[in-house]
Design a protein around this motif. Structure first.
Motif, PDB file in Angstrom:
ATOM      1  N   LEU A 209     -12.294 -22.847  -7.556  1.00  0.00           N
ATOM      2  CA  LEU A 209     -12.597 -24.156  -8.148  1.00  0.00           C
ATOM      3  C   LEU A 209     -13.115 -25.113  -7.082  1.00  0.00           C
ATOM      4  CD1 LEU A 209     -12.148 -25.853 -10.839  1.00  0.00           C
ATOM      5  CD2 LEU A 209     -10.053 -26.658  -9.743  1.00  0.00           C
TER       6      LEU A 209
ATOM      7  N   ASN B 259     -18.272 -23.714 -12.232  1.00  0.00           N
ATOM      8  CA  ASN B 259     -17.037 -24.271 -11.681  1.00  0.00           C
ATOM      9  C   ASN B 259     -15.926 -24.141 -12.725  1.00  0.00           C
ATOM     10  OD1 ASN B 259     -15.628 -25.453  -9.547  1.00  0.00           O
ATOM     11  ND2 ASN B 259     -15.606 -27.407 -10.641  1.00  0.00           N
ATOM     12  N   PRO B 260     -14.884 -23.302 -12.425  1.00  0.00           N
ATOM     13  CA  PRO B 260     -14.723 -22.416 -11.292  1.00  0.00           C
ATOM     14  C   PRO B 260     -15.860 -21.398 -11.208  1.00  0.00           C
ATOM     15  CG  PRO B 260     -12.760 -22.351 -12.737  1.00  0.00           C
ATOM     16  CD  PRO B 260     -13.770 -23.183 -13.405  1.00  0.00           C
TER      17      PRO B 260
ATOM     18  N   ILE C 216     -13.438 -23.751 -17.177  1.00  0.00           N
ATOM     19  CA  ILE C 216     -12.808 -24.981 -16.689  1.00  0.00           C
ATOM     20  C   ILE C 216     -11.465 -25.271 -17.363  1.00  0.00           C
ATOM     21  CG2 ILE C 216     -13.871 -26.639 -18.326  1.00  0.00           C
ATOM     22  CD1 ILE C 216     -13.477 -27.161 -14.527  1.00  0.00           C
TER      23      ILE C 216
ATOM     24  N   GLY D  45      -8.839 -26.343 -14.324  1.00  0.00           N
ATOM     25  CA  GLY D  45      -9.766 -27.133 -13.513  1.00  0.00           C
ATOM     26  C   GLY D  45      -9.976 -28.526 -14.076  1.00  0.00           C
TER      27      GLY D  45
ATOM     28  N   ALA E 296      -8.686 -20.378 -10.524  1.00  0.00           N
ATOM     29  CA  ALA E 296      -8.401 -21.392 -11.538  1.00  0.00           C
ATOM     30  C   ALA E 296      -9.031 -20.965 -12.870  1.00  0.00           C
ATOM     31  CB  ALA E 296      -8.949 -22.737 -11.100  1.00  0.00           C
TER      32      ALA E 296
END
Ligand code: PMP
Length: 352
Positions: free
Chosen positions: A157, A149-150, A182, A186, A288
């Protein structure tokens, strides 16, 4: 066939992006940071001595710097040789069920390689048509869950609320969130650590801290998870992190101003590149991360990839199902991205 051949572990290895030999390239293919590490890192680099001595097996300086920076106890942080090392160690430590672990069909292509290497059963869950992870796909019995994540290589994201939902549905297994990207806009799952002792978050110095060459990665989780990882690490190699990585990693953490300045620069560049790509007829999920995963409406990705490479502009192309008409373009400096956009304008015009 010779009988001993039956005893060889045969694996299909992960294929990293190309590292061109020539320095005369615009290198947008392996998500490196175009800016140098913090000047504090470079200054300390010239003063490192004692290389004849083994490093601290606990990498204490780096663990402490990270724990203080993230507001955690030092027993909640594990460090390793890039997040690849940390993730491999986490697979080995936490994915020991007979049930399959779950990850998306389009994701970091090292996950299935580690699963094969460690003989961990796994199943993939398809992203939806817009390349979003469907949280419902991770409900039900499984041996563990991992996703970036992303996500990579899509850049998409997932909001924290959905990560919470996946955690709520997976209280009996370890859930790993790979936050390699991230820092480019994010929200980290760090705040969830106090509520979920089965959550492991993995981050890296390779992208947002411009230190891919030093190989520094880390995991954050409950003391129980971190102890389990350390027990496996010390059963494998006591000195995974070298002396310079420990010291220079800690120096990077100290320079918050530089970190903010360079990540903001990359975010700013990414946003104008999105507009330019859209104008040129590309479509892409909103990213992101420090890359954009783009497909052209009419010109095949492979043709663009090859033509760019012929002009010493390297982007990443994956000849894999569902994504073989996409290019993953790392965000470089403004100058590098202008050169890419100029090339694309010329090439797409001639292709019409
Ligand atoms: N996770 C993801 C999603 C990545 O894209 C990468 C970069 N290849 C890594 C982990 C590993 O990065 P590193 O080992 O350099 O920390």
């Amino acid at each position: 066939m010779k009988a001993w051949k039956n005893n060889i572990r045969s694996v299909v290895p992960y294929v990293p992006g190309e590292q061109p030999k020539s320095s005369n390239t615009i290198k947008l293919n392996t998500n490196e940071n175009p800016y140098p590490p913090s000047p504090k890192v470079m200054e300390l680099c010239s003063r490192i001595d004692d290389l004849r001595l083994y490093p601290d097996p606990e990498a204490g300086k780096l663990v402490e710097a990270l724990a203080a920076y993230k507001g955690l106890d030092r027993n909640q942080v594990f460090v390793g040789v890039g997040s690849d090392d940390v993730l491999a160690m986490a697979f080995l430590t936490f994915f020991n069920s007979d049930r399959p672990i779950l990850f998306p069909d389009i994701t970091y292509s090292f996950y299935d390689v580690w699963a094969e290497l460690f003989r961990i059963p796994y199943e993939t869950r398809p992203l939806d048509d817009n390349f979003f992870i469907r949280k419902e796909d991770y409900y039900g019995e499984n041996g563990g869950v991992i996703f970036p994540n992303p996500n990579a290589p899509t850049g998409v994201l997932m909001p924290l609320s959905e990560i919470c939902d996946i955690l709520d549905h997976n209280q009996d297994v370890i859930v790993i969130v790979d936050e390699a990207y991230i820092d480019f806009g994010g929200v980290s799952a760090l705040s969830l650590l106090s509520s979920y002792e089965n959550l492991l978050i993995v981050q890296t110095f390779s992208k947002s801290r411009s230190m891919a060459g030093m190989r520094i990665g880390y995991a954050m989780g409950s003391p129980e998870l971190i102890k389990a990882m350390n027990d496996v690490k010390y059963s494998f190699n006591s000195y995974t992190m070298n002396r310079p990585s420990i010291l220079l990693g800690a120096a990077s953490i100290e320079d918050e101003e530089y970190f903010q300045e360079t990540t903001q620069k990359i975010i700013h560049t990414r946003e104008w590149v999105k507009e330019e790509l859209r104008d040129l007829g590309f479509v892409f999920p909103d990213s992101a991360a420090n890359f954009i995963f783009a497909s052209h409406k009419t010109v095949p990705a492979k043709e663009i990839f090859e033509a760019a490479r012929a002009e010493n502009i390297y982007v990443r192309y994956f000849a894999r199902e569902r994504i073989d008409n996409y290019l993953r373009i790392t965000i470089g400096t403004d100058e590098e991205m202008k050169a890419l956009i100029d090339f694309l304008k010329r090439f797409l015009n001639s292709a019409r």
